[in-house]
Motif scaffolding. Structure first.
Motif, PDB file in Angstrom:
ATOM      1  N   SER A  38     109.226  91.769 -33.554  1.00 11.34           N
ATOM      2  CA  SER A  38     108.446  90.635 -33.074  1.00 11.34           C
ATOM      3  C   SER A  38     108.326  90.632 -31.557  1.00 11.34           C
ATOM      4  O   SER A  38     109.187  91.159 -30.853  1.00 11.34           O
ATOM      5  N   SER A  39     107.273  89.981 -31.081  1.00  9.14           N
ATOM      6  CA  SER A  39     107.101  89.791 -29.640  1.00  9.14           C
ATOM      7  C   SER A  39     107.401  88.350 -29.242  1.00  9.14           C
ATOM      8  O   SER A  39     107.241  87.974 -28.086  1.00  9.14           O
ATOM      9  N   MET A 153      96.270  93.784 -33.105  1.00  9.34           N
ATOM     10  CA  MET A 153      96.262  93.271 -31.739  1.00  9.34           C
ATOM     11  C   MET A 153      96.600  91.794 -31.657  1.00  9.34           C
ATOM     12  O   MET A 153      96.704  91.234 -30.563  1.00  9.34           O
ATOM     13  N   ASP A 154      96.775  91.158 -32.785  1.00 12.54           N
ATOM     14  CA  ASP A 154      97.169  89.744 -32.803  1.00 12.54           C
ATOM     15  C   ASP A 154      98.694  89.675 -32.791  1.00 12.54           C
ATOM     16  O   ASP A 154      99.325  89.322 -33.788  1.00 12.54           O
ATOM     17  N   GLY A 155      99.285  90.016 -31.631  1.00 10.77           N
ATOM     18  CA  GLY A 155     100.737  90.111 -31.576  1.00 10.77           C
ATOM     19  C   GLY A 155     101.401  89.295 -30.491  1.00 10.77           C
ATOM     20  O   GLY A 155     102.626  89.217 -30.442  1.00 10.77           O
ATOM     21  N   LEU A 159      96.176  85.891 -27.531  1.00 14.88           N
ATOM     22  CA  LEU A 159      95.405  87.097 -27.210  1.00 14.88           C
ATOM     23  C   LEU A 159      94.179  87.261 -28.104  1.00 14.88           C
ATOM     24  O   LEU A 159      93.060  87.462 -27.619  1.00 14.88           O
ATOM     25  N   ALA A 160      94.366  87.214 -29.424  1.00 17.02           N
ATOM     26  CA  ALA A 160      93.247  87.432 -30.340  1.00 17.02           C
ATOM     27  C   ALA A 160      92.180  86.350 -30.170  1.00 17.02           C
ATOM     28  O   ALA A 160      90.974  86.622 -30.276  1.00 17.02           O
ATOM     29  N   SER A 161      92.610  85.120 -29.888  1.00 18.71           N
ATOM     30  CA  SER A 161      91.662  84.022 -29.695  1.00 18.71           C
ATOM     31  C   SER A 161      90.871  84.193 -28.410  1.00 18.71           C
ATOM     32  O   SER A 161      89.631  84.065 -28.402  1.00 18.71           O
ATOM     33  N   VAL A 162      91.559  84.475 -27.306  1.00 20.73           N
ATOM     34  CA  VAL A 162      90.887  84.656 -26.018  1.00 20.73           C
ATOM     35  C   VAL A 162      89.924  85.836 -26.074  1.00 20.73           C
ATOM     36  O   VAL A 162      88.813  85.783 -25.521  1.00 20.73           O
ATOM     37  N   GLN A 163      90.327  86.894 -26.766  1.00 22.82           N
ATOM     38  CA  GLN A 163      89.446  88.061 -26.909  1.00 22.82           C
ATOM     39  C   GLN A 163      88.162  87.680 -27.638  1.00 22.82           C
ATOM     40  O   GLN A 163      87.059  88.032 -27.197  1.00 22.82           O
ATOM     41  N   ALA A 164      88.282  86.973 -28.754  1.00 17.50           N
ATOM     42  CA  ALA A 164      87.099  86.597 -29.529  1.00 17.50           C
ATOM     43  C   ALA A 164      86.173  85.700 -28.721  1.00 17.50           C
ATOM     44  O   ALA A 164      84.948  85.893 -28.706  1.00 17.50           O
ATOM     45  N   ILE A 165      86.736  84.721 -28.035  1.00 15.59           N
ATOM     46  CA  ILE A 165      85.913  83.791 -27.258  1.00 15.59           C
ATOM     47  C   ILE A 165      85.213  84.510 -26.112  1.00 15.59           C
ATOM     48  O   ILE A 165      84.000  84.340 -25.904  1.00 15.59           O
TER      49      ILE A 165
END
Length: 339
Positions: A38-39, A153-155, A159-165
């Motif tokens: 985990s991160s 990449m959702d780790g 991150l995954a949310s900011v990337q999509a937006i």
């Protein structure tokens, strides 16, 4: 005017539903408990990405009824996205063997490609290449890889949310600059749905997205790139450039792990972004740095491709080389650094 009320409703639904899902996860003990892979360090509820799925998919038929999206695009995105989300939701609540998940992902991709008419012609130095039936195979692997790499990449928090937006808003800008406002509505709606979830997911996250949300985002973003490429082949390169951080990090890491003989389907935390989060002891710093890369590096290159200043393949190479250097610098796919 109706669209802007719809956009506000999507944002509010994403925001409110994420809170409901957080309370549900806490009540049912659906927690992501930290381990050596985990991160994060604090047990955190998971499955909040369902809010993105629900708020966006409910909006799709409304976009079609308003004449802001074709029925074919709506059916393609709706069916493939829901199937991937259902598989991810089931995996979040138990476990589905990797082979069955993969079969489901290819079925979802086939559904999307049926409605989207397969892979459009790909442009190289101003010449369009039509791959015919081979294009369907290439596009299927593209969609499956995109939905899985988005999961990989959702780790870290946000991150995954900011990337999509950031990717969706960047493409909206490119469509506007290019005079194709009709393509703005779907990515703008997706950005609103993700923004509602991000309120709860921004570092330090109060809930995680889970496989249902990350896989859904991956296949929806990839499908949107195919929709755009049918209108203008250069826009496929723009999408690939803007998604570059995720594509390069995930692909670089996968290749390095394969070369070392590791089981690539096993959980790990050796992606470059995970390594960087440990080097700087901050999820927020890495998430914001990647947002900055998207805005100040990848977006200008994508705009240059969109307006014809440089060819798409040249833009892809130019934009990816620094990202590959960053993956190398942070030892993506290598032995995991300490905290």
């Amino acid at each position: 005017m109706i669209f802007w009320w719809l956009l506000l409703a999507v944002l509010a639904l994403g925001l409110g539903l994420t809170l409901v899902l957080r309370r549900y996860a806490l009540a049912k003990s659906l927690m992501d408990v930290p381990n050596e892979r985990s991160s994060h360090t604090v047990p955190t509820p998971r499955g909040g990405g369902v809010a993105i799925v629900v708020s966006f998919t409910l909006a799709l038929p409304l976009l079609t009824s308003l004449g802001l999206m074709s029925q074919y695009a709506m059916y393609g995105l709706l069916g493939s996205g829901l199937l991937v989300a259902i598989i991810g939701f089931a995996d979040d609540h138990g476990h589905i063997a990797a082979k069955w998940r993969l079969i489901g992902h290819f079925i979802a991709s086939a559904w999307a490609l049926f409605w989207l008419n397969g892979l459009p012609p790909v442009q190289f130095f101003g010449i369009d290449f039509n791959f015919g039936w081979i294009g369907y195979i290439l596009a299927a692997f593209f969609l499956v890889w995109m939905l899985n790499l988005y999961n990989f990449m959702d780790g870290i928090d946000g991150l995954a949310s900011v990337q999509a937006i950031s990717v969706c808003l960047a493409m909206c800008l490119i469509y506007w600059i290019s005079g194709s406002v009709e393509l703005v509505w779907a990515p703008l709606t997706l950005a609103a749905a993700v923004a509602g979830f991000l309120w709860w997911n921004f570092p330090p996250a109060k809930i995680f997205m889970g496989d249902a949300g990350s896989g859904f985002l991956g296949i929806i973003l990839a499908s949107m790139s195919i929709v755009a490429a049918w209108v203008n082949p250069a826009w496929l390169w723009c999408w690939l450039i803007l998604l570059g951080v995720f594509i390069v990090d995930a692909t670089w890491t996968l290749i390095r792990r394969m070369l070392r003989g590791e089981k690539v389907y096993q959980a790990h935390r050796s992606h470059a972004y995970q390594q960087a989060s440990r080097v700087y002891s901050s999820h927020k710093a890495v998430t914001l740095a990647i947002a900055a890369l998207n805005i100040f590096w990848l977006l200008p290159v994508a705009v240059a491709v969109a307006i014809g200043v440089i060819d798409g393949i040249v833009g892809l190479v130019v934009s990816y080389l620094p990202l590959m250097l960053l993956s190398w610098k942070f030892n993506g796919g290598g032995a995991e650094s300490g905290r």
